[in-house]
Design a protein around this motif. Structure first.
Motif, PDB file in Angstrom:
ATOM      1  N   VAL A  11     -50.205  20.858 -19.662  1.00  0.00           N
ATOM      2  CA  VAL A  11     -48.737  21.811 -20.259  1.00  0.00           C
ATOM      3  C   VAL A  11     -49.038  23.543 -20.029  1.00  0.00           C
ATOM      4  O   VAL A  11     -50.080  23.758 -20.092  1.00  0.00           O
ATOM      5  CB  VAL A  11     -48.778  22.314 -21.974  1.00  0.00           C
ATOM      6  CG1 VAL A  11     -48.060  22.762 -22.577  1.00  0.00           C
ATOM      7  CG2 VAL A  11     -48.713  20.252 -22.525  1.00  0.00           C
ATOM      8  N   ASP A  12     -47.924  23.758 -19.665  1.00  0.00           N
ATOM      9  CA  ASP A  12     -47.414  24.825 -19.448  1.00  0.00           C
ATOM     10  C   ASP A  12     -47.411  25.438 -20.639  1.00  0.00           C
ATOM     11  O   ASP A  12     -45.782  24.875 -21.626  1.00  0.00           O
ATOM     12  CB  ASP A  12     -46.749  24.972 -18.422  1.00  0.00           C
ATOM     13  CG  ASP A  12     -46.936  24.326 -17.309  1.00  0.00           C
ATOM     14  OD1 ASP A  12     -47.824  24.627 -16.800  1.00  0.00           O
ATOM     15  OD2 ASP A  12     -46.415  24.005 -16.229  1.00  0.00           O
ATOM     16  N   LEU A  13     -47.642  26.869 -21.174  1.00  0.00           N
ATOM     17  CA  LEU A  13     -46.995  27.757 -22.456  1.00  0.00           C
ATOM     18  C   LEU A  13     -46.339  28.593 -21.264  1.00  0.00           C
ATOM     19  O   LEU A  13     -46.846  29.767 -21.184  1.00  0.00           O
ATOM     20  CB  LEU A  13     -48.040  28.357 -23.426  1.00  0.00           C
ATOM     21  CG  LEU A  13     -48.617  26.653 -23.665  1.00  0.00           C
ATOM     22  CD1 LEU A  13     -49.826  27.761 -24.757  1.00  0.00           C
ATOM     23  CD2 LEU A  13     -47.903  25.828 -24.490  1.00  0.00           C
ATOM     24  N   ARG A  14     -44.744  28.754 -21.749  1.00  0.00           N
ATOM     25  CA  ARG A  14     -44.128  29.987 -21.425  1.00  0.00           C
ATOM     26  C   ARG A  14     -43.045  30.630 -21.538  1.00  0.00           C
ATOM     27  O   ARG A  14     -43.479  29.904 -23.081  1.00  0.00           O
ATOM     28  CB  ARG A  14     -42.353  29.226 -20.510  1.00  0.00           C
ATOM     29  CG  ARG A  14     -43.428  28.016 -19.522  1.00  0.00           C
ATOM     30  CD  ARG A  14     -41.916  27.120 -18.839  1.00  0.00           C
ATOM     31  NE  ARG A  14     -42.468  26.179 -18.029  1.00  0.00           N
ATOM     32  CZ  ARG A  14     -41.551  25.098 -17.503  1.00  0.00           C
ATOM     33  NH1 ARG A  14     -40.242  25.376 -17.757  1.00  0.00           N
ATOM     34  NH2 ARG A  14     -42.334  24.082 -16.750  1.00  0.00           N
ATOM     35  N   PRO A  15     -43.766  31.842 -21.653  1.00  0.00           N
ATOM     36  CA  PRO A  15     -43.486  33.413 -22.782  1.00  0.00           C
ATOM     37  C   PRO A  15     -41.921  32.772 -23.295  1.00  0.00           C
ATOM     38  O   PRO A  15     -40.925  32.425 -22.186  1.00  0.00           O
ATOM     39  CB  PRO A  15     -43.614  34.719 -22.570  1.00  0.00           C
ATOM     40  CG  PRO A  15     -44.606  34.106 -21.579  1.00  0.00           C
ATOM     41  CD  PRO A  15     -44.200  32.953 -20.714  1.00  0.00           C
ATOM     42  N   ALA A  16     -41.751  32.829 -24.865  1.00  0.00           N
ATOM     43  CA  ALA A  16     -40.025  32.983 -25.195  1.00  0.00           C
ATOM     44  C   ALA A  16     -39.303  31.501 -24.573  1.00  0.00           C
ATOM     45  O   ALA A  16     -38.417  30.993 -25.137  1.00  0.00           O
ATOM     46  CB  ALA A  16     -39.229  33.882 -24.928  1.00  0.00           C
ATOM     47  N   GLN A  17     -40.454  30.661 -24.415  1.00  0.00           N
ATOM     48  CA  GLN A  17     -40.324  29.113 -23.928  1.00  0.00           C
ATOM     49  C   GLN A  17     -40.336  27.403 -24.542  1.00  0.00           C
ATOM     50  O   GLN A  17     -39.258  27.042 -25.100  1.00  0.00           O
ATOM     51  CB  GLN A  17     -40.038  29.130 -22.548  1.00  0.00           C
ATOM     52  CG  GLN A  17     -39.183  30.144 -21.582  1.00  0.00           C
ATOM     53  CD  GLN A  17     -38.611  29.347 -20.151  1.00  0.00           C
ATOM     54  OE1 GLN A  17     -38.428  28.520 -19.823  1.00  0.00           O
ATOM     55  NE2 GLN A  17     -39.492  30.195 -19.599  1.00  0.00           N
ATOM     56  N   GLY A  18     -41.168  28.219 -24.695  1.00  0.00           N
ATOM     57  CA  GLY A  18     -42.398  27.434 -25.117  1.00  0.00           C
ATOM     58  C   GLY A  18     -43.281  26.181 -24.329  1.00  0.00           C
ATOM     59  O   GLY A  18     -43.015  26.263 -23.694  1.00  0.00           O
ATOM     60  N   ALA A  19     -43.698  25.027 -25.034  1.00  0.00           N
ATOM     61  CA  ALA A  19     -44.761  24.001 -23.863  1.00  0.00           C
ATOM     62  C   ALA A  19     -43.716  22.792 -23.245  1.00  0.00           C
ATOM     63  O   ALA A  19     -43.067  22.436 -23.800  1.00  0.00           O
ATOM     64  CB  ALA A  19     -45.436  23.768 -25.170  1.00  0.00           C
ATOM     65  N   PHE A  20     -44.165  22.792 -22.072  1.00  0.00           N
ATOM     66  CA  PHE A  20     -44.030  22.089 -21.554  1.00  0.00           C
ATOM     67  C   PHE A  20     -44.551  21.452 -20.708  1.00  0.00           C
ATOM     68  O   PHE A  20     -45.413  22.122 -20.072  1.00  0.00           O
ATOM     69  CB  PHE A  20     -42.950  22.337 -20.353  1.00  0.00           C
ATOM     70  CG  PHE A  20     -41.406  23.438 -20.850  1.00  0.00           C
ATOM     71  CD1 PHE A  20     -40.158  23.102 -20.544  1.00  0.00           C
ATOM     72  CD2 PHE A  20     -41.466  24.542 -21.552  1.00  0.00           C
ATOM     73  CE1 PHE A  20     -39.188  23.260 -21.004  1.00  0.00           C
ATOM     74  CE2 PHE A  20     -40.701  25.154 -21.920  1.00  0.00           C
ATOM     75  CZ  PHE A  20     -39.164  24.627 -21.628  1.00  0.00           C
ATOM     76  N   VAL A  21     -44.334  19.818 -20.351  1.00  0.00           N
ATOM     77  CA  VAL A  21     -45.132  18.844 -19.101  1.00  0.00           C
ATOM     78  C   VAL A  21     -45.837  19.633 -17.866  1.00  0.00           C
ATOM     79  O   VAL A  21     -44.847  19.645 -17.796  1.00  0.00           O
ATOM     80  CB  VAL A  21     -45.087  17.277 -19.454  1.00  0.00           C
ATOM     81  CG1 VAL A  21     -46.304  17.187 -18.825  1.00  0.00           C
ATOM     82  CG2 VAL A  21     -44.858  16.859 -20.713  1.00  0.00           C
ATOM     83  N   HIS A  22     -46.612  19.807 -17.621  1.00  0.00           N
ATOM     84  CA  HIS A  22     -47.001  20.447 -16.507  1.00  0.00           C
ATOM     85  C   HIS A  22     -46.684  19.786 -14.985  1.00  0.00           C
ATOM     86  O   HIS A  22     -46.583  18.466 -15.218  1.00  0.00           O
ATOM     87  CB  HIS A  22     -48.290  20.116 -15.763  1.00  0.00           C
ATOM     88  CG  HIS A  22     -48.753  21.610 -14.500  1.00  0.00           C
ATOM     89  ND1 HIS A  22     -48.347  22.445 -14.593  1.00  0.00           N
ATOM     90  CD2 HIS A  22     -49.377  21.161 -13.978  1.00  0.00           C
ATOM     91  CE1 HIS A  22     -48.870  22.828 -13.399  1.00  0.00           C
ATOM     92  NE2 HIS A  22     -49.507  21.812 -13.263  1.00  0.00           N
ATOM     93  N   GLU A  23     -46.345  19.994 -14.281  1.00  0.00           N
ATOM     94  CA  GLU A  23     -45.439  19.855 -12.857  1.00  0.00           C
ATOM     95  C   GLU A  23     -46.467  19.785 -11.916  1.00  0.00           C
ATOM     96  O   GLU A  23     -46.420  20.965 -11.182  1.00  0.00           O
ATOM     97  CB  GLU A  23     -43.876  19.434 -12.665  1.00  0.00           C
ATOM     98  CG  GLU A  23     -42.764  20.085 -14.089  1.00  0.00           C
ATOM     99  CD  GLU A  23     -41.805  19.636 -13.700  1.00  0.00           C
ATOM    100  OE1 GLU A  23     -40.629  19.061 -12.506  1.00  0.00           O
ATOM    101  OE2 GLU A  23     -40.528  20.671 -13.888  1.00  0.00           O
ATOM    102  N   PRO A  24     -46.872  18.594 -11.612  1.00  0.00           N
ATOM    103  CA  PRO A  24     -47.713  18.707 -10.303  1.00  0.00           C
ATOM    104  C   PRO A  24     -47.488  19.090  -8.885  1.00  0.00           C
ATOM    105  O   PRO A  24     -46.303  18.589  -9.283  1.00  0.00           O
ATOM    106  CB  PRO A  24     -48.912  17.947 -10.477  1.00  0.00           C
ATOM    107  CG  PRO A  24     -48.378  16.844 -12.072  1.00  0.00           C
ATOM    108  CD  PRO A  24     -47.176  17.430 -11.994  1.00  0.00           C
TER     109      PRO A  24
END
Length: 216
Positions: free
Chosen positions: A72-85
């Motif tokens: 998972v990627d945690l992006r500031p001010a955006q939230g969590a996203f499933v990582h894209e390899p």
């Protein structure tokens, strides 16, 4: 990138008892691995918590752990996203999987009966077109090879890499066919005869072909 609601039926209600953070983590990891939660999907804490029937705290803890492990990627001010390899990650995955597979094949010298049984199960499933049986049999076969290596660290790493590889496969390509099981038989024969060099060569070749299929 998608931030729409999760597909109906994607996220199951959790069964208790048990540590909620572990249950939430395991559920989300499986959903990401099987691509039920596809790369790039926005993971909203409140939505996941509601669908799982838990508070937001164990969801937050699970997302933090999945972020640490690269799922998972945690992006500031955006939230969590499933990582894209990326393609570079795919190449690195292939290299490590090949090394681990070859090392396991070198070390595996017992438990041939279990490999034979798994091959028979997989061959029957392939003949019947039963993906629900063939896919776990294939995973169990490779896990058994790693287990026979007698190295818990090796087996653990292989399991993690297999999850990452499973995530990259299109659902239609997940079922191993008769050709795959013929290769499994060849590997089993090499292990039976304790031909380490042949076993390692088979594993290297099959891992590379498997990677090519997943990329295709």
């Amino acid at each position: 990138m998608s931030s729409a609601g999760l597909p109906q039926g994607t996220v199951p209600k959790l069964e208790r008892p048990g540590p909620l953070r572990e249950q939430v983590y395991g559920t989300l990891l499986e959903l990401i691995t099987t691509r039920a939660l596809r790369p790039g999907r926005h993971l909203v804490e409140s939505e996941l918590a509601g669908r799982l029937g838990v508070s937001r705290q164990p969801v937050r803890e699970a997302l933090q752990r999945l972020s640490t492990e690269g799922w998972v990627d945690l992006r500031p001010a955006q939230g969590a996203f499933v990582h894209e390899p990326t393609e570079e990650e795919a190449d690195q995955l292939l290299a490590v999987r090949t090394l681990l597979a070859a090392e396991a094949a070198h070390s595996a010298a017992e438990g041939v009966a279990a490999l034979e049984e798994l091959c028979a199960t997989g061959e029957r499933a392939a003949a019947d077109g039963d993906a629900d049986l063939a896919v776990p049999a294939d995973a169990a076969f490779h896990a058994k090879v790693m287990e026979l290596a007698g190295n818990a660290v090796l087996a653990g790493l292989a399991g993690q890499l297999d999850r990452r590889a499973r995530r990259r496969r299109a659902p239609v390509a997940r079922q191993p066919g008769a050709t795959s099981w013929a290769g499994h038989r060849s590997l089993t024969a090499a292990v039976t005869s304790r031909d380490e060099l042949r076993a390692a060569a088979i594993m290297r070749s099959r891992t590379e072909r498997r990677h090519q299929r997943e990329e295709g």
